[in-house]
Design an enzyme around this catalytic site. Structure first.
Site, PDB file in Angstrom:
ATOM      1  N   ASN A 177      -0.671   1.558   8.873  1.00 57.30           N
ATOM      2  CA  ASN A 177      -0.322   1.987   7.510  1.00 57.30           C
ATOM      3  C   ASN A 177       1.099   1.560   7.201  1.00 57.30           C
ATOM      4  O   ASN A 177       1.932   1.461   8.099  1.00 57.30           O
ATOM      5  CB  ASN A 177      -0.418   3.521   7.422  1.00 57.30           C
ATOM      6  CG  ASN A 177      -0.029   4.056   6.052  1.00 57.30           C
ATOM      7  OD1 ASN A 177      -0.469   3.543   5.025  1.00 57.30           O
ATOM      8  ND2 ASN A 177       0.797   5.092   6.025  1.00 57.30           N
ATOM      9  N   LEU A 210      -7.268  10.169   6.120  1.00 57.87           N
ATOM     10  CA  LEU A 210      -8.497   9.888   6.853  1.00 57.87           C
ATOM     11  C   LEU A 210      -8.800  11.091   7.746  1.00 57.87           C
ATOM     12  O   LEU A 210      -7.893  11.718   8.286  1.00 57.87           O
ATOM     13  CB  LEU A 210      -8.318   8.626   7.715  1.00 57.87           C
ATOM     14  CG  LEU A 210      -8.080   7.326   6.934  1.00 57.87           C
ATOM     15  CD1 LEU A 210      -7.777   6.187   7.905  1.00 57.87           C
ATOM     16  CD2 LEU A 210      -9.279   6.985   6.062  1.00 57.87           C
ATOM     17  N   SER A 250       8.263   1.577   6.734  1.00 57.96           N
ATOM     18  CA  SER A 250       7.803   1.533   8.125  1.00 57.96           C
ATOM     19  C   SER A 250       6.332   1.177   8.164  1.00 57.96           C
ATOM     20  O   SER A 250       5.556   1.645   7.336  1.00 57.96           O
ATOM     21  CB  SER A 250       7.958   2.913   8.791  1.00 57.96           C
ATOM     22  OG  SER A 250       9.266   3.424   8.640  1.00 57.96           O
ATOM     23  N   ASP A 294       1.537  10.278   8.945  1.00 57.98           N
ATOM     24  CA  ASP A 294       2.697   9.398   9.073  1.00 57.98           C
ATOM     25  C   ASP A 294       3.412   9.577  10.413  1.00 57.98           C
ATOM     26  O   ASP A 294       4.619   9.369  10.509  1.00 57.98           O
ATOM     27  CB  ASP A 294       3.684   9.605   7.905  1.00 57.98           C
ATOM     28  CG  ASP A 294       3.026   9.350   6.549  1.00 57.98           C
ATOM     29  OD1 ASP A 294       2.161   8.459   6.466  1.00 57.98           O
ATOM     30  OD2 ASP A 294       3.367  10.056   5.578  1.00 57.98           O
ATOM     31  N   SER A 346      -0.256  -4.049  -4.488  1.00 59.16           N
ATOM     32  CA  SER A 346       0.678  -5.167  -4.301  1.00 59.16           C
ATOM     33  C   SER A 346       0.847  -5.498  -2.814  1.00 59.16           C
ATOM     34  O   SER A 346       1.005  -6.668  -2.451  1.00 59.16           O
ATOM     35  CB  SER A 346       2.024  -4.875  -4.965  1.00 59.16           C
ATOM     36  OG  SER A 346       2.724  -3.863  -4.293  1.00 59.16           O
ATOM     37  N   ASN A 347       0.792  -4.501  -1.957  1.00 59.59           N
ATOM     38  CA  ASN A 347       0.870  -4.796  -0.514  1.00 59.59           C
ATOM     39  C   ASN A 347      -0.373  -5.550  -0.040  1.00 59.59           C
ATOM     40  O   ASN A 347      -0.270  -6.446   0.792  1.00 59.59           O
ATOM     41  CB  ASN A 347       1.062  -3.510   0.295  1.00 59.59           C
ATOM     42  CG  ASN A 347       2.516  -3.098   0.361  1.00 59.59           C
ATOM     43  OD1 ASN A 347       3.321  -3.754   1.016  1.00 59.59           O
ATOM     44  ND2 ASN A 347       2.863  -2.036  -0.349  1.00 59.59           N
ATOM     45  N   HIS A 357       4.382   2.827   5.078  1.00 58.61           N
ATOM     46  CA  HIS A 357       4.904   4.055   4.469  1.00 58.61           C
ATOM     47  C   HIS A 357       6.310   3.777   3.926  1.00 58.61           C
ATOM     48  O   HIS A 357       7.125   3.152   4.615  1.00 58.61           O
ATOM     49  CB  HIS A 357       4.940   5.171   5.513  1.00 58.61           C
ATOM     50  CG  HIS A 357       5.441   6.466   4.962  1.00 58.61           C
ATOM     51  ND1 HIS A 357       4.667   7.269   4.154  1.00 58.61           N
ATOM     52  CD2 HIS A 357       6.640   7.073   5.064  1.00 58.61           C
ATOM     53  CE1 HIS A 357       5.385   8.328   3.793  1.00 58.61           C
ATOM     54  NE2 HIS A 357       6.579   8.228   4.324  1.00 58.61           N
ATOM     55  N   MET A 383      -4.188   6.461  -0.696  1.00 63.18           N
ATOM     56  CA  MET A 383      -3.530   7.747  -0.885  1.00 63.18           C
ATOM     57  C   MET A 383      -4.416   8.941  -0.501  1.00 63.18           C
ATOM     58  O   MET A 383      -4.351  10.000  -1.115  1.00 63.18           O
ATOM     59  CB  MET A 383      -3.048   7.871  -2.341  1.00 63.18           C
ATOM     60  CG  MET A 383      -2.085   6.762  -2.754  1.00 63.18           C
ATOM     61  SD  MET A 383      -0.671   6.521  -1.633  1.00 63.18           S
ATOM     62  CE  MET A 383       0.360   7.894  -2.167  1.00 63.18           C
ATOM     63  N   ARG A 384      -5.205   8.750   0.540  1.00 65.90           N
ATOM     64  CA  ARG A 384      -6.119   9.808   0.971  1.00 65.90           C
ATOM     65  C   ARG A 384      -6.016   9.914   2.491  1.00 65.90           C
ATOM     66  O   ARG A 384      -5.915   8.908   3.177  1.00 65.90           O
ATOM     67  CB  ARG A 384      -7.538   9.411   0.557  1.00 65.90           C
ATOM     68  CG  ARG A 384      -8.592  10.437   0.784  1.00 65.90           C
ATOM     69  CD  ARG A 384      -9.899   9.945   0.195  1.00 65.90           C
ATOM     70  NE  ARG A 384      -9.857   9.840  -1.255  1.00 65.90           N
ATOM     71  CZ  ARG A 384     -10.027  10.868  -2.075  1.00 65.90           C
ATOM     72  NH1 ARG A 384     -10.260  12.055  -1.597  1.00 65.90           N
ATOM     73  NH2 ARG A 384      -9.976  10.687  -3.375  1.00 65.90           N
ATOM     74  N   ALA A 424      10.795  -5.092   0.146  1.00 62.40           N
ATOM     75  CA  ALA A 424      10.906  -5.123   1.610  1.00 62.40           C
ATOM     76  C   ALA A 424       9.528  -4.917   2.249  1.00 62.40           C
ATOM     77  O   ALA A 424       9.204  -5.533   3.263  1.00 62.40           O
ATOM     78  CB  ALA A 424      11.898  -4.059   2.082  1.00 62.40           C
ATOM     79  N   GLU A 425       8.712  -4.057   1.648  1.00 64.17           N
ATOM     80  CA  GLU A 425       7.355  -3.833   2.173  1.00 64.17           C
ATOM     81  C   GLU A 425       6.562  -5.131   2.185  1.00 64.17           C
ATOM     82  O   GLU A 425       5.850  -5.444   3.145  1.00 64.17           O
ATOM     83  CB  GLU A 425       6.608  -2.806   1.309  1.00 64.17           C
ATOM     84  CG  GLU A 425       7.184  -1.399   1.378  1.00 64.17           C
ATOM     85  CD  GLU A 425       6.363  -0.397   0.567  1.00 64.17           C
ATOM     86  OE1 GLU A 425       5.123  -0.449   0.601  1.00 64.17           O
ATOM     87  OE2 GLU A 425       6.975   0.445  -0.130  1.00 64.17           O
TER      88      GLU A 425
HETATM   89  C1  GAR Z   1       3.665   1.462  -1.449  1.00 64.01           C
HETATM   90  O1  GAR Z   1       5.016   1.706  -1.730  1.00 64.01           O
HETATM   91  C2  GAR Z   1       3.262   2.127  -0.157  1.00 64.01           C
HETATM   92  O2  GAR Z   1       4.260   2.090   0.822  1.00 64.01           O
HETATM   93  C3  GAR Z   1       3.000   3.537  -0.603  1.00 64.01           C
HETATM   94  O3  GAR Z   1       2.371   3.398  -1.857  1.00 64.01           O
HETATM   95  C4  GAR Z   1       2.760   2.172  -2.469  1.00 64.01           C
HETATM   96  C5  GAR Z   1       1.522   1.382  -2.779  1.00 64.01           C
HETATM   97  O4  GAR Z   1       1.829   0.261  -3.564  1.00 64.01           O
HETATM   98  N1  GAR Z   1       2.198   4.239   0.320  1.00 64.01           N
HETATM   99  C6  GAR Z   1       2.262   5.554   0.523  1.00 64.01           C
HETATM  100  O5  GAR Z   1       3.004   6.286  -0.092  1.00 64.01           O
HETATM  101  C7  GAR Z   1       1.309   6.070   1.578  1.00 64.01           C
HETATM  102  N2  GAR Z   1       1.435   7.493   1.698  1.00 64.01           N
HETATM  103  P1  GAR Z   1       0.806  -0.941  -3.690  1.00 64.01           P
HETATM  104  O6  GAR Z   1      -0.541  -0.341  -4.105  1.00 64.01           O
HETATM  105  O7  GAR Z   1       1.360  -1.799  -4.758  1.00 64.01           O
HETATM  106  O8  GAR Z   1       0.739  -1.616  -2.353  1.00 64.01           O
END
Ligand code: GAR
Length: 190
Positions: free
Chosen positions: A103, A89, A132, A141, A13-14, A105, A86-87, A169-170
């Site tokens: 990134n 680097l 953030s 992070d 979604s981001n 977070h 979610m990996r 908010a993201e």
């Molecule tokens: C988001 O909330 C992002 O901030 C988080 O995973 C979600 C991904 O959602 N990221 C982490 O936790 C990174 N360690 P999305 O696939 O819908 O963007």
């Protein structure tokens, strides 16, 4: 227009909010994933975006990252935006792309690095949570924070209801910070 790669592992979604805001400042040159079955990747393909998908499983992380790095260079990418990637680097990849990887977070860093950020914020009795955008370094992070957005934690919030509020908010924060980051172009200095 700066060529940006978005790295996703899941729903994406981001990534969609970054793609929606693409334009003068940046364009999405590549969507890459370590999960060939990621929903975000299917969406990117439907949009006609260039994609790269490869699982490290079987071939190992060094071979996976070498192929990813080659795809990023092939696509003329200047900046990498992690969006639910979610990996971790490797230090090697971070070094090669020093100062060019950002990134998002789901916490108000430096609080709650790593996973389960919302459950930890609720358990701590925090009144506010948030997200953030930061520069990626070797420390999980831990890189410089480029921008943050806060949301309230409401009575009765669960990790899921809080995650939803933070996610909205993201979606506002990430495109804004990415556009500013590419305009400033600080990675070009070093
Ligand atoms: C988001 O909330 C992002 O901030 C988080 O995973 C979600 C991904 O959602 N990221 C982490 O936790 C990174 N360690 P999305 O696939 O819908 O963007």
């Amino acid at each position: 227009t700066v060529r940006v790669a978005v790295l996703v592992s899941g729903r994406g979604s981001n990534m969609r909010s970054l793609a929606a805001a693409a334009g003068d400042a940046y364009e999405i040159a590549l969507v890459a994933s370590d999960k060939p079955e990621a929903a975000g990747l299917a969406w990117a393909r439907e949009q006609g975006l260039a994609t790269f998908a490869l699982s490290p499983r079987g071939i190992g992380k060094p071979a996976y990252e070498a192929a990813l790095d080659a795809a990023l260079r092939e696509a003329g990418v200047e900046v990498i935006a992690l969006a639910g990637y979610m990996r971790l680097l490797s230090d090697d990849l971070v070094t090669r792309w020093r100062g060019r990887i950002i990134n998002i977070h789901p916490s108000l860093l430096p609080k709650y690095k790593g996973l389960d950020t919302h459950a930890r914020a609720i358990a701590a009795g925090d009144a506010v949570a948030g997200c953030s955008v930061h520069v990626v370094t070797e420390e999980l992070d831990g890189g410089a924070v480029l921008g943050q957005a806060e949301v309230p934690i409401e009575p009765g919030d669960t990790p899921d209801t809080l995650a939803e509020r933070v996610l909205s908010a993201e979606h506002r924060l990430y495109p804004e910070v990415l556009a500013r980051f590419v305009r400033e172009g600080t990675w070009r200095e070093g």
